[in-house]
Write an enzyme that holds these catalytic residues in place. Structure first.
Site, PDB file in Angstrom:
ATOM      1  N   LYS A 124     -48.717  15.274  12.394  1.00  0.00           N
ATOM      2  CA  LYS A 124     -47.584  14.497  11.866  1.00  0.00           C
ATOM      3  C   LYS A 124     -46.284  14.882  12.585  1.00  0.00           C
ATOM      4  O   LYS A 124     -45.385  14.052  12.729  1.00  0.00           O
ATOM      5  CB  LYS A 124     -47.469  14.680  10.352  1.00  0.00           C
ATOM      6  CG  LYS A 124     -48.645  14.056   9.563  1.00  0.00           C
ATOM      7  CD  LYS A 124     -48.719  12.540   9.734  1.00  0.00           C
ATOM      8  CE  LYS A 124     -49.677  11.892   8.740  1.00  0.00           C
ATOM      9  NZ  LYS A 124     -49.783  10.430   8.918  1.00  0.00           N
TER      10      LYS A 124
ATOM     11  N   ARG B 139     -45.680  21.830  -6.312  1.00  0.00           N
ATOM     12  CA  ARG B 139     -45.109  21.827  -4.954  1.00  0.00           C
ATOM     13  C   ARG B 139     -43.879  20.928  -4.873  1.00  0.00           C
ATOM     14  O   ARG B 139     -43.092  21.004  -3.949  1.00  0.00           O
ATOM     15  CB  ARG B 139     -46.133  21.225  -3.969  1.00  0.00           C
ATOM     16  CG  ARG B 139     -47.074  22.172  -3.375  1.00  0.00           C
ATOM     17  CD  ARG B 139     -47.858  21.673  -2.201  1.00  0.00           C
ATOM     18  NE  ARG B 139     -47.953  20.253  -1.908  1.00  0.00           N
ATOM     19  CZ  ARG B 139     -48.773  19.747  -0.980  1.00  0.00           C
ATOM     20  NH1 ARG B 139     -49.559  20.534  -0.297  1.00  0.00           N
ATOM     21  NH2 ARG B 139     -48.810  18.453  -0.740  1.00  0.00           N
TER      22      ARG B 139
ATOM     23  N   TYR C 197     -53.171  18.649  10.226  1.00  0.00           N
ATOM     24  CA  TYR C 197     -52.375  17.559   9.641  1.00  0.00           C
ATOM     25  C   TYR C 197     -50.895  17.728  10.011  1.00  0.00           C
ATOM     26  O   TYR C 197     -50.263  16.813  10.538  1.00  0.00           O
ATOM     27  CB  TYR C 197     -52.555  17.555   8.120  1.00  0.00           C
ATOM     28  CG  TYR C 197     -51.822  16.434   7.416  1.00  0.00           C
ATOM     29  CD1 TYR C 197     -52.316  15.131   7.462  1.00  0.00           C
ATOM     30  CD2 TYR C 197     -50.649  16.670   6.706  1.00  0.00           C
ATOM     31  CE1 TYR C 197     -51.647  14.095   6.817  1.00  0.00           C
ATOM     32  CE2 TYR C 197     -49.985  15.637   6.062  1.00  0.00           C
ATOM     33  CZ  TYR C 197     -50.483  14.354   6.112  1.00  0.00           C
ATOM     34  OH  TYR C 197     -49.821  13.327   5.477  1.00  0.00           O
TER      35      TYR C 197
ATOM     36  N   GLN D  20     -55.742   0.593   0.836  1.00  0.00           N
ATOM     37  CA  GLN D  20     -55.413   1.316  -0.401  1.00  0.00           C
ATOM     38  C   GLN D  20     -54.162   2.170  -0.202  1.00  0.00           C
ATOM     39  O   GLN D  20     -53.634   2.279   0.914  1.00  0.00           O
ATOM     40  CB  GLN D  20     -56.583   2.186  -0.856  1.00  0.00           C
ATOM     41  CG  GLN D  20     -56.896   3.344   0.078  1.00  0.00           C
ATOM     42  CD  GLN D  20     -58.035   4.220  -0.417  1.00  0.00           C
ATOM     43  OE1 GLN D  20     -58.982   3.732  -1.029  1.00  0.00           O
ATOM     44  NE2 GLN D  20     -57.951   5.512  -0.174  1.00  0.00           N
TER      45      GLN D  20
ATOM     46  N   ILE E  31     -50.520   3.780   0.082  1.00  0.00           N
ATOM     47  CA  ILE E  31     -49.186   3.333   0.504  1.00  0.00           C
ATOM     48  C   ILE E  31     -49.270   2.037   1.322  1.00  0.00           C
ATOM     49  O   ILE E  31     -48.433   1.137   1.168  1.00  0.00           O
ATOM     50  CB  ILE E  31     -48.501   4.451   1.337  1.00  0.00           C
ATOM     51  CG1 ILE E  31     -48.284   5.706   0.465  1.00  0.00           C
ATOM     52  CG2 ILE E  31     -47.181   3.968   1.913  1.00  0.00           C
ATOM     53  CD1 ILE E  31     -47.954   6.980   1.248  1.00  0.00           C
TER      54      ILE E  31
HETATM   55  P1  NAD Z   1     -55.143   6.733   1.643  1.00  0.00           P
HETATM   56  O1  NAD Z   1     -55.589   7.943   2.397  1.00  0.00           O
HETATM   57  O2  NAD Z   1     -55.387   6.634   0.183  1.00  0.00           O
HETATM   58  O3  NAD Z   1     -55.684   5.451   2.380  1.00  0.00           O
HETATM   59  C1  NAD Z   1     -55.629   5.387   3.773  1.00  0.00           C
HETATM   60  C2  NAD Z   1     -56.165   4.057   4.219  1.00  0.00           C
HETATM   61  O4  NAD Z   1     -56.278   4.156   5.639  1.00  0.00           O
HETATM   62  C3  NAD Z   1     -57.530   3.763   3.639  1.00  0.00           C
HETATM   63  O5  NAD Z   1     -57.587   2.421   3.191  1.00  0.00           O
HETATM   64  C4  NAD Z   1     -58.458   4.015   4.823  1.00  0.00           C
HETATM   65  O6  NAD Z   1     -59.618   3.188   4.794  1.00  0.00           O
HETATM   66  C5  NAD Z   1     -57.556   3.679   6.002  1.00  0.00           C
HETATM   67  N1  NAD Z   1     -58.012   4.308   7.224  1.00  0.00           N
HETATM   68  C6  NAD Z   1     -58.431   5.592   7.387  1.00  0.00           C
HETATM   69  N2  NAD Z   1     -58.862   5.755   8.653  1.00  0.00           N
HETATM   70  C7  NAD Z   1     -58.707   4.567   9.275  1.00  0.00           C
HETATM   71  C8  NAD Z   1     -58.987   4.097  10.577  1.00  0.00           C
HETATM   72  N3  NAD Z   1     -59.558   4.895  11.505  1.00  0.00           N
HETATM   73  N4  NAD Z   1     -58.700   2.809  10.879  1.00  0.00           N
HETATM   74  C9  NAD Z   1     -58.148   1.996   9.954  1.00  0.00           C
HETATM   75  N5  NAD Z   1     -57.890   2.362   8.696  1.00  0.00           N
HETATM   76  C10 NAD Z   1     -58.161   3.654   8.374  1.00  0.00           C
HETATM   77  O7  NAD Z   1     -53.621   6.481   1.954  1.00  0.00           O
HETATM   78  P2  NAD Z   1     -52.313   7.227   1.579  1.00  0.00           P
HETATM   79  O8  NAD Z   1     -52.551   8.534   0.891  1.00  0.00           O
HETATM   80  O9  NAD Z   1     -51.472   6.183   0.978  1.00  0.00           O
HETATM   81  O10 NAD Z   1     -51.756   7.617   3.038  1.00  0.00           O
HETATM   82  C11 NAD Z   1     -51.240   6.635   3.909  1.00  0.00           C
HETATM   83  C12 NAD Z   1     -50.456   7.332   4.984  1.00  0.00           C
HETATM   84  O11 NAD Z   1     -49.403   8.093   4.369  1.00  0.00           O
HETATM   85  C13 NAD Z   1     -51.260   8.312   5.804  1.00  0.00           C
HETATM   86  O12 NAD Z   1     -50.827   8.259   7.146  1.00  0.00           O
HETATM   87  C14 NAD Z   1     -50.914   9.651   5.180  1.00  0.00           C
HETATM   88  O13 NAD Z   1     -51.076  10.729   6.070  1.00  0.00           O
HETATM   89  C15 NAD Z   1     -49.465   9.419   4.831  1.00  0.00           C
HETATM   90  N6  NAD Z   1     -48.968  10.315   3.800  1.00  0.00           N
HETATM   91  C16 NAD Z   1     -49.590  10.366   2.592  1.00  0.00           C
HETATM   92  C17 NAD Z   1     -49.120  11.250   1.630  1.00  0.00           C
HETATM   93  C18 NAD Z   1     -49.789  11.374   0.292  1.00  0.00           C
HETATM   94  O14 NAD Z   1     -49.490  12.334  -0.432  1.00  0.00           O
HETATM   95  N7  NAD Z   1     -50.657  10.447  -0.091  1.00  0.00           N
HETATM   96  C19 NAD Z   1     -48.018  12.066   1.911  1.00  0.00           C
HETATM   97  C20 NAD Z   1     -47.395  11.969   3.163  1.00  0.00           C
HETATM   98  C21 NAD Z   1     -47.892  11.085   4.104  1.00  0.00           C
END
Ligand code: NAD
Length: 246
Positions: free
Chosen positions: A152, A206, A148, A17, A19
């Site tokens: 990161k 933000r 977090y 799901q 990104i």
């Molecule tokens: P999300 O949190 O909606 O989805 C994350 C996906 O990773 C899920 O499908 C989940 O099942 C999977 N996942 C979680 N733990 C796992 C594991 N141990 N093994 C395998 N899969 C696992 O995704 P998102 O919000 O699109 O975030 C994706 C990445 O982008 C993350 O690293 C997040 O920190 C980073 N990010 C997100 C944002 C944001 O605002 N959404 C901002 C900056 C960075």
């Protein structure tokens, strides 16, 4: 197959799901063969049978599963470490297990994934590693993101270290640093924090541009680093945040 990623084999973690999923779909549309992995079978299953996408269950905290998958499949050209975890809290309300979980999923797992898949990339002549960091890292501190932000920031350091070690061996390694992006997990966090409309508005405030990023916007940045368009780019920390880091 035509497209900017024609003939590239790309493995993505956390592709069920958000990104990761948007990237899997965009990369496949650009001609890649995508190995979409996730620990959550239900959303990952929705990608089953899509053109250019094969799915594989993978928990990135499971060292043995990573090693087994790296042995089982042919080498990849691109490794996109996208899976991540957000703990909400400051240093006084971050239990040690949440700190460990944050570093386990956000940092240790990338270390393990690169240890697993880099040898195949080197053997086949090179490749591109994309690590998911965040603007909340060494770039910017925000309230209630202690584990977090620290984890990161470690992703940024790990990315630069890999880039420096392998720059002469055909391997590029770059980090993506999004601002707040509209994803299912953000929606879950908003729901957990009380009145969803107010909390969402706070997240939008933000963002100097006054809106959240989209998964498609981040996937487009990942496409650049996956493709040969970025052949001269390594060790960069690419901020895509609607001005949040300003
Ligand atoms: P999300 O949190 O909606 O989805 C994350 C996906 O990773 C899920 O499908 C989940 O099942 C999977 N996942 C979680 N733990 C796992 C594991 N141990 N093994 C395998 N899969 C696992 O995704 P998102 O919000 O699109 O975030 C994706 C990445 O982008 C993350 O690293 C997040 O920190 C980073 N990010 C997100 C944002 C944001 O605002 N959404 C901002 C900056 C960075």
């Amino acid at each position: 197959m035509t497209g900017r990623l024609a003939n590239k084999r790309i493995l993505i973690s956390g592709a069920g799901q958000g990104i990761g999923r948007a990237s899997a779909e965009l990369f496949a549309a650009e001609g890649a063969h995508v190995i979409a992995t996730d620990c959550n079978a239900q959303p990952l299953g929705e990608l089953k049978g899509r053109d250019g996408i094969e799915i594989a269950s993978l928990d990135v905290t499971d060292d043995n599963a990573i090693a087994a998958l790296a042995e089982q499949i042919p080498p990849v050209d691109v490794l996109f470490n996208c899976a991540g975890y957000v703990h909400q809290g400051n240093i006084l309300d971050c239990p040690m297990d949440e700190w460990d979980r944050s570093f386990g999923i956000n940092v240790r797992a990338i270390f393990q994934m690169v240890q697993g898949f880099l040898p195949g990339m080197l053997a086949s002549g090179g490749g591109s590693i994309i690590n998911m960091a965040s603007v909340v890292s060494s770039i910017k501190g925000v309230p209630e993101r202690c584990a977090y932000g620290a984890s990161k920031a470690a992703v940024v350091g790990l990315t630069k270290s890999i880039a420096a070690d392998y720059v002469r061996m055909g391997i590029r390694c770059n980090a993506l640093c999004p601002g707040t992006v509209d994803t299912p997990s953000l929606a879950d966090r908003i729901a957990a924090l009380g009145d969803p409309e107010t909390v969402k508005k706070d997240f939008e405030r933000r963002q100097p541009m006054g809106r959240l990023g989209t998964t498609g916007e981040i996937a487009t940045a990942a496409l650049y680093f996956a493709s040969d368009d970025s052949a001269f780019v390594t060790g960069t920390v690419f901020v895509i945040d609607g001005g949040m880091g300003l």
